[in-house]
Design a protein around this motif. Structure first.
Motif, mmCIF file in Angstrom:
data_model
loop_
_atom_site.group_PDB
_atom_site.id
_atom_site.type_symbol
_atom_site.label_atom_id
_atom_site.label_comp_id
_atom_site.label_asym_id
_atom_site.label_seq_id
_atom_site.Cartn_x
_atom_site.Cartn_y
_atom_site.Cartn_z
ATOM 1 N N THR A 120 12.164 -5.579 2.972
ATOM 2 C CA THR A 120 11.019 -4.744 2.614
ATOM 3 C C THR A 120 9.794 -5.164 3.411
ATOM 4 O OG1 THR A 120 10.454 -6.247 0.842
ATOM 5 C CG2 THR A 120 11.812 -4.354 0.262
ATOM 6 N N GLY A 121 8.952 -4.187 3.672
ATOM 7 C CA GLY A 121 7.700 -4.445 4.359
ATOM 8 C C GLY A 121 6.558 -3.874 3.571
ATOM 9 N N THR A 122 5.375 -4.127 4.041
ATOM 10 C CA THR A 122 4.190 -3.537 3.425
ATOM 11 C C THR A 122 3.546 -2.632 4.460
ATOM 12 O OG1 THR A 122 2.689 -5.239 4.197
ATOM 13 C CG2 THR A 122 3.817 -5.649 2.114
ATOM 14 N N LEU A 123 2.397 -2.073 4.117
ATOM 15 C CA LEU A 123 1.740 -1.157 5.049
ATOM 16 C C LEU A 123 1.149 -1.900 6.246
ATOM 17 C CD1 LEU A 123 -0.007 1.471 2.803
ATOM 18 C CD2 LEU A 123 1.982 1.745 4.279
ATOM 19 N N THR A 124 1.016 -3.214 6.132
ATOM 20 C CA THR A 124 0.441 -3.938 7.268
ATOM 21 C C THR A 124 1.523 -4.486 8.193
ATOM 22 O OG1 THR A 124 0.223 -5.787 5.772
ATOM 23 C CG2 THR A 124 -1.786 -4.582 6.295
ATOM 24 N N GLY A 126 6.047 -5.542 8.651
ATOM 25 C CA GLY A 126 7.394 -5.605 8.128
ATOM 26 C C GLY A 126 8.206 -6.574 8.959
ATOM 27 N N ILE A 201 9.710 0.204 2.745
ATOM 28 C CA ILE A 201 8.337 -0.287 2.653
ATOM 29 C C ILE A 201 7.866 -0.174 1.218
ATOM 30 C CG2 ILE A 201 5.956 0.128 3.385
ATOM 31 C CD1 ILE A 201 7.219 1.165 6.042
ATOM 32 N N LYS A 202 7.357 -1.252 0.730
ATOM 33 C CA LYS A 202 6.783 -1.231 -0.621
ATOM 34 C C LYS A 202 5.286 -1.023 -0.472
ATOM 35 C CE LYS A 202 10.057 -2.588 -3.703
ATOM 36 N NZ LYS A 202 10.904 -3.787 -3.532
ATOM 37 N N VAL A 203 4.799 -0.024 -1.162
ATOM 38 C CA VAL A 203 3.386 0.311 -1.024
ATOM 39 C C VAL A 203 2.661 -0.072 -2.294
ATOM 40 C CG1 VAL A 203 1.756 2.199 -0.737
ATOM 41 C CG2 VAL A 203 3.858 2.187 0.568
ATOM 42 N N CYS A 204 1.579 -0.779 -2.135
ATOM 43 C CA CYS A 204 0.748 -1.083 -3.299
ATOM 44 C C CYS A 204 0.000 0.189 -3.653
ATOM 45 C CB CYS A 204 -0.261 -2.179 -2.976
ATOM 46 S SG CYS A 204 0.524 -3.760 -2.736
ATOM 47 N N GLY A 240 0.868 5.866 -2.681
ATOM 48 C CA GLY A 240 1.817 5.165 -3.540
ATOM 49 C C GLY A 240 1.800 5.754 -4.938
ATOM 50 N N TRP A 276 3.504 8.119 2.020
ATOM 51 C CA TRP A 276 3.299 7.654 0.641
ATOM 52 C C TRP A 276 2.114 8.304 -0.042
ATOM 53 C CZ3 TRP A 276 4.092 4.301 4.739
ATOM 54 C CH2 TRP A 276 5.411 3.835 4.850
#
Ligand code: NAG
Ligand code: NAG
Ligand code: NAG
Ligand code: NAG
Ligand code: NAG
Ligand code: NAG
Length: 538
Positions: A120-124, A126, A201-204, A240, A276
């Motif tokens: 998993t990655g984030t928006l900034t 991965g 990608i996991k988005v906060c 998100g 998202w």
């Protein structure tokens, strides 16, 4: 105690479980790991079906090495179950491992089942770890693939590490299946290995003030009366998935769920956009649009944890409601029909003479029944005493017979012309009138002082008109004025049917039978009788 041990031992010996499955591509190196190691003792591998021991020494295409089972390289026929015998404390334990080998096909670069967990990655950023690479000593990554296609995109977006792939500022489109290709050298043989894992990608979740995308505020939606209508409202609520998210309709400030369910239904749904963006959509379905809906305010409300926004639309009729429609068209239809009938009546009034004459001309109707009459018309006129040349005499003796007898085949009896010598005038007059179908009277001022039109004539005329019901055609050759000096019966007829007036201009083409004057005369004349019968009667 010893017995119990024995029982337990035998139980453990027979315990066999399929713990894991390995999916691999054909012609690649594959390492399968036994789920459990056995300290101090070697793990032995068997072909489950054949129960054949897999050799532990190097050199064979398939060999075991400690806890690991090596395929160098894989082959299609390797698919099957393998058993590793290991230990649990002092007891033997065995596991069955399933291996599936897939052939390479066009566009397929990894097995349909992936056993490596998601990265998993984030928006900034991965990071994708190349799976299993640690099992292979000194392996080097050759290339990364995304969804079986060589990585595309700007160079600075990706960074390749020894075992990793880094992605800067990943977007939704960067999610997918990532395959690392690496080479492994064993006994101077180079093997290809590929391993694939999904990247998501996991988005906060971060809310933004709701933005309604459609409809627009104060929009007027055109609808048809009586038909169902869907009005949609879509709003962007954040990036998100949002915990507090509502998009809904209100009708005149009444919440959708409190509306009459037989007419209104609301469908709400939420979905994720390309990157998202979190959208909510509400569709208000109106089963059947009614008049009252055109006066209503339809308000879309969108809210999240930041704030709520709303906008209002109204409905407007596209075409008149069906009921009105129908009656309007019916009314218009009836009006048009009435106008057409009126026009036809007016036309008939105007061209009655022409129409009747035209029909007679086309169908040439003849009366065949013998009515006992000899003449089509009896003509009376005031005789000129002075013997001077006179137009009326010329008209009666020349023009009238020329048009009616010669051109149109009528038989006339002209007072004075068709008298037999020695006939009793009054008698003959009455008899001839009775033998005629029409009576043509030439009206001139002289008729008023006409002496010959004496008492007997008047009686004969009267009886002809009243008793025999003979139709009279009055030709007004000169303007007479108010007809006061005329006898009673004539005045009566004039009052009833009027006269056909001779105009000065007729004089130039006095024989033109298609002039208005002659058309009227012919119109009032009877249908012609068959000439043969006429002859016979004479
Ligand atoms: C494994 O062997 C070592 C010596 O070779 C020994 O010290 C150790 O106790 C053994 N372990 C087990 C679990 O038998
Ligand atoms: C492997 O084992 C599983 C479960 O025991 C079985 O369903 C499957 O048929 C076996 N595969 C082969 C190729 O025998
Ligand atoms: C891994 O990602 C897929 C989508 O690629 C998803 O359906 C699945 O739930 C994810 N698994 C885990 C354990 O998060
Ligand atoms: C791996 O690389 C190291 C250092 O380059 C080398 O010493 C070692 O022998 C290599 N091992 C194999 C199996 O090639
Ligand atoms: C390994 O892969 C490369 C390209 O992907 C190919 O050219 C080469 O033949 C493969 N080697 C073997 C042993 O299959
Ligand atoms: C609809 O909104 C307008 C403007 O806000 C308001 O004047 C009107 O009374 C409303 N109509 C109804 C039926 O609530």
């Amino acid at each position: 105690m010893g017995l119990l041990h024995l029982i337990l031992l035998s139980t453990f010996l027979s315990a066999s479980m399929t713990s894991e499955s390995f999916h691999a591509m054909e012609d690649e190196a594959l390492v399968v790991k036994c789920p459990q190691d056995c300290q101090n003792r070697t793990v032995r591998w068997y072909h489950t079906q054949s129960n054949q021991l897999i050799p532990a020494e190097e050199g064979g295409r398939i060999h075991s090495s400690g806890r690991f089972l090596w395929f160098l390289p894989t082959s299609k026929e390797d698919s099957g179950n393998y058993t590793c015998v290991t230990c649990y404390y002092n007891y033997k334990k065995q596991y069955t491992v399933s291996v599936m080998v897939y052939p390479h096909k066009q566009g397929i670069c990894f097995p349909s089942q992936i056993r490596y967990p998601n990265d998993t990655g984030t928006l900034t950023s991965g990071r994708i770890v190349c799976p299993t690479i640690d099992n292979y000593e000194n392996a080097t990554i050759v290339k990364w693939y995304k969804d079986c296609k060589a990585l595309q995109g700007p160079r600075e977006k990706y960074l390749m590490g020894e075992k990793y792939l880094f992605i800067k500022h990943p977007q939704k489109t960067d999610e997918g299946y990532y395959t690392c290709h690496f080479t492994y050298t064993h006994n101077a043989n180079v093997y290809n290995v590929s391993a694939t894992r999904p990247f998501i990608i996991k988005v906060c979740p971060s809310p933004i003030p709701p933005r309604i995308q459609y409809p627009t505020d104060n929009a007027v939606i055109k609808v048809e009366c009586g038909s169902p209508v869907d009005i949609s409202c879509r709003a962007l609520l954040g990036i998100g998935k949002q915990n507090i998210a509502v998009v809904t309709w209100e009708v005149n400030e009444i919440k959708a769920e409190d509306l009459d369910t037989s007419r209104f239904r609301e469908d709400r749904q939420f979905f994720m956009g390309r990157d998202w963006e979190y959208y909510g959509e509400s569709i208000l379905n109106i089963e059947e649009v009614k008049e009252e809906d055109f006066l209503s305010n339809f308000t879309c409300v969108a809210l999240n944890e930041i704030e709520h926004v709303k906008l209002t639309v109204t409905l407007q009729l596209k075409v008149p409601c069906k009921g009105d429609n129908h009656s309007t068209y019916t009314t218009i239809g009836i009006l048009v029909l009435l106008v057409i009938i009126a026009l036809l009546l007016i036309l008939y009034q105007f061209f009655q003479t022409d129409i009747v004459l035209l029909c007679r001309g086309i169908f040439k109707p003849y009366k065949t029944q013998d009515d006992g009459k000899i003449y089509d018309a009896y003509v009376i006129y005031p005789k000129n005493r002075t013997n001077e040349a006179n137009f009326v005499e010329y008209f009666v003796h020349q023009i009238l017979p020329d048009v009616l007898e010669n051109k149109h085949g009528y038989k006339l009896c002209i007072f004075g012309r068709d008298m037999l010598p020695g006939e009793d005038e009054a008698n003959a007059f009455e008899m001839r009138i009775q033998k005629s179908r029409r009576l043509i009277i030439i009206l001139t001022p002289q008729l008023i002082q006409y002496e010959e039109f004496g008492c007997e004539h008047q009686i004969a005329l009267y009886s002809a008109l009243i008793q025999n019901n003979i139709k009279v055609i009055l030709l007004e050759m000169e303007t007479i004025g108010n007809y006061e000096g005329l006898q009673e019966s004539l005045r009566h007829i004039i009052k009833q049917q009027g006269t056909i007036k001779w105009k000065e201009k007729h004089q130039e083409c006095s024989h033109a039978s298609n002039s208005k004057f002659w058309k009227l005369v012919r119109y009032h004349m009877p249908l012609r009788h068959k000439p043969s019968q006429l002859n016979h009667a004479v």
